[in-house]
Motif scaffolding. Structure first.
Motif, PDB file in Angstrom:
ATOM      1  N   ARG A 172       0.821  -1.210   0.000  1.00 37.29           N
ATOM      2  CA  ARG A 172       0.000   0.000   0.000  1.00 37.29           C
ATOM      3  C   ARG A 172       0.860   1.267   0.000  1.00 37.29           C
ATOM      4  O   ARG A 172       0.459   2.294  -0.544  1.00 37.29           O
ATOM      5  CB  ARG A 172      -0.919  -0.003   1.226  1.00 37.29           C
ATOM      6  CG  ARG A 172      -1.903   1.148   1.279  1.00 37.29           C
ATOM      7  CD  ARG A 172      -2.704   1.137   2.563  1.00 37.29           C
ATOM      8  NE  ARG A 172      -3.463  -0.081   2.739  1.00 37.29           N
ATOM      9  CZ  ARG A 172      -4.243  -0.318   3.793  1.00 37.29           C
ATOM     10  NH1 ARG A 172      -4.338   0.601   4.751  1.00 37.29           N
ATOM     11  NH2 ARG A 172      -4.916  -1.439   3.888  1.00 37.29           N
ATOM     12  N   ASN A 173       2.039   1.188   0.624  1.00 36.82           N
ATOM     13  CA  ASN A 173       2.882   2.377   0.775  1.00 36.82           C
ATOM     14  C   ASN A 173       4.140   2.335  -0.088  1.00 36.82           C
ATOM     15  O   ASN A 173       5.060   3.119   0.125  1.00 36.82           O
ATOM     16  CB  ASN A 173       3.291   2.518   2.246  1.00 36.82           C
ATOM     17  CG  ASN A 173       2.118   2.824   3.141  1.00 36.82           C
ATOM     18  OD1 ASN A 173       1.746   3.963   3.355  1.00 36.82           O
ATOM     19  ND2 ASN A 173       1.506   1.767   3.675  1.00 36.82           N
ATOM     20  N   ALA A 174       4.194   1.423  -1.046  1.00 33.97           N
ATOM     21  CA  ALA A 174       5.430   1.212  -1.810  1.00 33.97           C
ATOM     22  C   ALA A 174       5.879   2.450  -2.569  1.00 33.97           C
ATOM     23  O   ALA A 174       7.085   2.711  -2.696  1.00 33.97           O
ATOM     24  CB  ALA A 174       5.243   0.041  -2.780  1.00 33.97           C
ATOM     25  N   THR A 175       4.941   3.248  -3.075  1.00 32.53           N
ATOM     26  CA  THR A 175       5.329   4.407  -3.883  1.00 32.53           C
ATOM     27  C   THR A 175       5.981   5.510  -3.048  1.00 32.53           C
ATOM     28  O   THR A 175       6.533   6.460  -3.602  1.00 32.53           O
ATOM     29  CB  THR A 175       4.101   4.983  -4.599  1.00 32.53           C
ATOM     30  OG1 THR A 175       3.083   5.289  -3.638  1.00 32.53           O
ATOM     31  CG2 THR A 175       3.548   3.974  -5.602  1.00 32.53           C
ATOM     32  N   ARG A 176       5.917   5.393  -1.722  1.00 23.01           N
ATOM     33  CA  ARG A 176       6.568   6.373  -0.863  1.00 23.01           C
ATOM     34  C   ARG A 176       8.027   6.022  -0.615  1.00 23.01           C
ATOM     35  O   ARG A 176       8.756   6.795   0.014  1.00 23.01           O
ATOM     36  CB  ARG A 176       5.835   6.446   0.478  1.00 23.01           C
ATOM     37  CG  ARG A 176       4.377   6.794   0.342  1.00 23.01           C
ATOM     38  CD  ARG A 176       3.629   6.562   1.637  1.00 23.01           C
ATOM     39  NE  ARG A 176       4.173   7.374   2.719  1.00 23.01           N
ATOM     40  CZ  ARG A 176       3.747   7.290   3.975  1.00 23.01           C
ATOM     41  NH1 ARG A 176       2.802   6.428   4.289  1.00 23.01           N
ATOM     42  NH2 ARG A 176       4.265   8.058   4.907  1.00 23.01           N
ATOM     43  N   LEU A 177       8.469   4.870  -1.072  1.00 20.40           N
ATOM     44  CA  LEU A 177       9.813   4.370  -0.789  1.00 20.40           C
ATOM     45  C   LEU A 177      10.728   4.557  -1.986  1.00 20.40           C
ATOM     46  O   LEU A 177      10.266   4.699  -3.128  1.00 20.40           O
ATOM     47  CB  LEU A 177       9.741   2.894  -0.405  1.00 20.40           C
ATOM     48  CG  LEU A 177       8.793   2.561   0.758  1.00 20.40           C
ATOM     49  CD1 LEU A 177       8.669   1.058   0.936  1.00 20.40           C
ATOM     50  CD2 LEU A 177       9.267   3.228   2.038  1.00 20.40           C
ATOM     51  N   THR A 178      12.027   4.527  -1.739  1.00 25.90           N
ATOM     52  CA  THR A 178      13.044   4.651  -2.783  1.00 25.90           C
ATOM     53  C   THR A 178      13.802   3.337  -2.895  1.00 25.90           C
ATOM     54  O   THR A 178      14.388   2.865  -1.915  1.00 25.90           O
ATOM     55  CB  THR A 178      14.030   5.796  -2.453  1.00 25.90           C
ATOM     56  OG1 THR A 178      13.291   7.014  -2.288  1.00 25.90           O
ATOM     57  CG2 THR A 178      15.054   5.958  -3.555  1.00 25.90           C
ATOM     58  N   SER A 179      13.807   2.760  -4.075  1.00 29.39           N
ATOM     59  CA  SER A 179      14.336   1.403  -4.247  1.00 29.39           C
ATOM     60  C   SER A 179      15.835   1.308  -3.997  1.00 29.39           C
ATOM     61  O   SER A 179      16.339   0.241  -3.646  1.00 29.39           O
ATOM     62  CB  SER A 179      14.015   0.899  -5.655  1.00 29.39           C
ATOM     63  OG  SER A 179      14.640   1.711  -6.639  1.00 29.39           O
ATOM     64  N   THR A 180      16.567   2.407  -4.177  1.00 29.34           N
ATOM     65  CA  THR A 180      18.024   2.345  -4.004  1.00 29.34           C
ATOM     66  C   THR A 180      18.460   2.631  -2.569  1.00 29.34           C
ATOM     67  O   THR A 180      19.658   2.581  -2.278  1.00 29.34           O
ATOM     68  CB  THR A 180      18.703   3.358  -4.948  1.00 29.34           C
ATOM     69  OG1 THR A 180      18.136   4.658  -4.721  1.00 29.34           O
ATOM     70  CG2 THR A 180      18.495   2.960  -6.400  1.00 29.34           C
ATOM     71  N   GLN A 181      17.528   2.916  -1.701  1.00 29.23           N
ATOM     72  CA  GLN A 181      17.846   3.144  -0.298  1.00 29.23           C
ATOM     73  C   GLN A 181      17.651   1.841   0.475  1.00 29.23           C
ATOM     74  O   GLN A 181      16.542   1.301   0.532  1.00 29.23           O
ATOM     75  CB  GLN A 181      16.960   4.239   0.290  1.00 29.23           C
ATOM     76  CG  GLN A 181      17.159   5.601  -0.344  1.00 29.23           C
ATOM     77  CD  GLN A 181      18.548   6.160  -0.086  1.00 29.23           C
ATOM     78  OE1 GLN A 181      19.095   6.056   1.003  1.00 29.23           O
ATOM     79  NE2 GLN A 181      19.137   6.758  -1.112  1.00 29.23           N
ATOM     80  N   SER A 182      18.718   1.331   1.069  1.00 31.40           N
ATOM     81  CA  SER A 182      18.629   0.044   1.755  1.00 31.40           C
ATOM     82  C   SER A 182      17.672   0.082   2.940  1.00 31.40           C
ATOM     83  O   SER A 182      17.078  -0.947   3.296  1.00 31.40           O
ATOM     84  CB  SER A 182      20.023  -0.385   2.236  1.00 31.40           C
ATOM     85  OG  SER A 182      20.576   0.589   3.105  1.00 31.40           O
ATOM     86  N   LEU A 183      17.490   1.272   3.538  1.00 28.01           N
ATOM     87  CA  LEU A 183      16.584   1.390   4.681  1.00 28.01           C
ATOM     88  C   LEU A 183      15.120   1.474   4.262  1.00 28.01           C
ATOM     89  O   LEU A 183      14.246   1.557   5.115  1.00 28.01           O
ATOM     90  CB  LEU A 183      16.944   2.625   5.514  1.00 28.01           C
ATOM     91  CG  LEU A 183      18.328   2.620   6.165  1.00 28.01           C
ATOM     92  CD1 LEU A 183      18.555   3.907   6.941  1.00 28.01           C
ATOM     93  CD2 LEU A 183      18.477   1.424   7.102  1.00 28.01           C
ATOM     94  N   HIS A 184      14.874   1.456   2.954  1.00 26.26           N
ATOM     95  CA  HIS A 184      13.505   1.529   2.441  1.00 26.26           C
ATOM     96  C   HIS A 184      12.990   0.182   1.952  1.00 26.26           C
ATOM     97  O   HIS A 184      11.936   0.127   1.301  1.00 26.26           O
ATOM     98  CB  HIS A 184      13.406   2.559   1.310  1.00 26.26           C
ATOM     99  CG  HIS A 184      13.373   3.964   1.794  1.00 26.26           C
ATOM    100  ND1 HIS A 184      12.837   5.002   1.057  1.00 26.26           N
ATOM    101  CD2 HIS A 184      13.793   4.527   2.953  1.00 26.26           C
ATOM    102  CE1 HIS A 184      12.956   6.130   1.728  1.00 26.26           C
ATOM    103  NE2 HIS A 184      13.539   5.864   2.884  1.00 26.26           N
ATOM    104  N   TRP A 185      13.697  -0.896   2.256  1.00 24.08           N
ATOM    105  CA  TRP A 185      13.226  -2.228   1.844  1.00 24.08           C
ATOM    106  C   TRP A 185      13.629  -3.233   2.920  1.00 24.08           C
ATOM    107  O   TRP A 185      14.746  -3.185   3.422  1.00 24.08           O
ATOM    108  CB  TRP A 185      13.816  -2.618   0.491  1.00 24.08           C
ATOM    109  CG  TRP A 185      13.214  -3.862  -0.088  1.00 24.08           C
ATOM    110  CD1 TRP A 185      13.801  -5.091  -0.213  1.00 24.08           C
ATOM    111  CD2 TRP A 185      11.892  -4.003  -0.613  1.00 24.08           C
ATOM    112  NE1 TRP A 185      12.927  -5.974  -0.782  1.00 24.08           N
ATOM    113  CE2 TRP A 185      11.737  -5.335  -1.032  1.00 24.08           C
ATOM    114  CE3 TRP A 185      10.808  -3.141  -0.765  1.00 24.08           C
ATOM    115  CZ2 TRP A 185      10.561  -5.820  -1.604  1.00 24.08           C
ATOM    116  CZ3 TRP A 185       9.635  -3.617  -1.317  1.00 24.08           C
ATOM    117  CH2 TRP A 185       9.514  -4.942  -1.737  1.00 24.08           C
ATOM    118  N   PRO A 186      12.738  -4.156   3.305  1.00 24.81           N
ATOM    119  CA  PRO A 186      13.048  -5.114   4.384  1.00 24.81           C
ATOM    120  C   PRO A 186      14.279  -5.962   4.061  1.00 24.81           C
ATOM    121  O   PRO A 186      14.385  -6.548   2.981  1.00 24.81           O
ATOM    122  CB  PRO A 186      11.785  -5.978   4.461  1.00 24.81           C
ATOM    123  CG  PRO A 186      10.704  -5.133   3.862  1.00 24.81           C
ATOM    124  CD  PRO A 186      11.363  -4.315   2.796  1.00 24.81           C
TER     125      PRO A 186
END
Length: 325
Positions: A172-186
């Motif tokens: 639901r909140n994926a578009t708020r995250l940045t794929s190249t930031q390691s802290l933005h993905w589990p």
């Protein structure tokens, strides 16, 4: 005592017609029997005493283990209540972001991932109306990095409900995250995978990955291309054929863009994937018996191919050097 009197009477009775040597031999034999019987009785008594001590020791250990478990449970309950107090607002005044973050992370570390994710719905998630429209949540009080820590804890747990809730919230909140930031993905699914996830959880995580990467507000660059290629390959190793078919189709959509990269090896989050491995994954049969699932994966693949076609610039975001290595 009775045994000794019996032996003495037997010797006197037989001694009337026996020689001294024979009497001595009989006495010696009886002495051996008495000694052997005493040894057997002593060993039996010692064994019974040892068995009793062993049972008492086992009962004591069991009681101590139960007491320790009860004490741990009480400690976790007390800590969870204190963590809840950090999150709950007092007199209608919202707590500070630091207090909220501390409470959520504490709940996650106390094996209360389901509760932590439930609270995260109100504190971080965007609002989705009945028609599917998404709106910013005015009550959003948790940073993306803290939310991902909680989601990572839920995905790492053994609670299927917590895993599903975390995947739903991440999607639901994926578009708020940045794929190249390691802290933005589990971290638990960053280039690796947990095949024991339920199928719905798996598909939600795949959709979240595509949504996060192809968000129009985020620049398409080679670092993001490499990241999603490695992450998708980790998912593709799942033994479930429907999941492999969907993910193989998504990897196939990335191949033209990956061919333009100077390197034939792609590293992300400590995982190295070669171009040949991605080709094999892309060649996996994409026919899916579930027509609905096949159509949805086709749409995701088309969106991913369109995004990848523009992922030609070099990254300039902070952390791009670490992302490349």
């Amino acid at each position: 005592m009775a045994f000794g009197l019996l032996v003495g009477g037997l010797v006197l009775l037989l001694g009337q017609n026996m020689s001294d040597q024979l009497i001595a031999a009989v006495l010696a034999f009886l002495g051996v029997l008495v000694t052997y019987a005493a040894a057997i009785i002593s060993a039996s008594v010692q064994r019974q005493a040892q068995d009793k001590l062993s049972r008492q020791h086992e009962q004591t250990e069991t009681r101590l283990a139960h007491d320790a478990e009860d004490e741990k449970r009480h400690f976790e309950l007390d800590a969870a209540m204190r963590a809840g107090q950090l999150i709950a607002s007092a007199n209608g005044v919202a707590n500070s972001p630091a207090a909220l973050a501390s409470g959520l992370v504490t709940l996650t570390n106390l094996n209360q991932a389901e509760l932590a994710v439930s609270l995260l719905v109100d504190l971080w998630s965007v609002q989705v109306t009945d028609d599917g429209t998404r709106h910013d949540n005015d009550r959003c009080q948790v940073a993306n990095e803290i939310a991902i820590l909680v989601i990572n804890g839920a995905l790492s747990s053994e609670c299927r409900t917590a895993q599903l809730m975390a995947a739903e919230l991440l999607c639901r909140n994926a578009t708020r995250l940045t794929s190249t930031q390691s802290l933005h993905w589990p971290a638990v699914i960053d280039g690796v995978w947990r095949p024991e996830f339920a199928k719905r959880t798996k598909l939600l995580l795949v959709e979240a990955l595509v949504d996060m990467t192809t968000c129009p507000r985020k620049p398409a660059d080679e670092a993001a291309l490499r990241a999603i290629a490695v992450r998708l390959h980790g998912v593709w190793r799942d033994p479930e054929s429907k999941v492999k078919a969907c993910v193989g189709k998504l990897i196939h959509a990335l191949l033209p863009a990956l061919q333009r990269c100077k390197s034939r090896e792609f590293a992300h989050a400590g995982v190295m994937v070669k171009f040949e491995q991605l080709e094999r994954a892309a060649g996996y049969p994409s026919d899916n018996s579930d027509g609905y699932l096949s159509e949805l994966s086709d749409r995701l693949a088309a969106r991913l191919a369109e995004w990848a076609a523009g992922a030609i610039r070099m990254p300039t975001d902070p952390g791009c050097l670490a992302a490349a290595g």
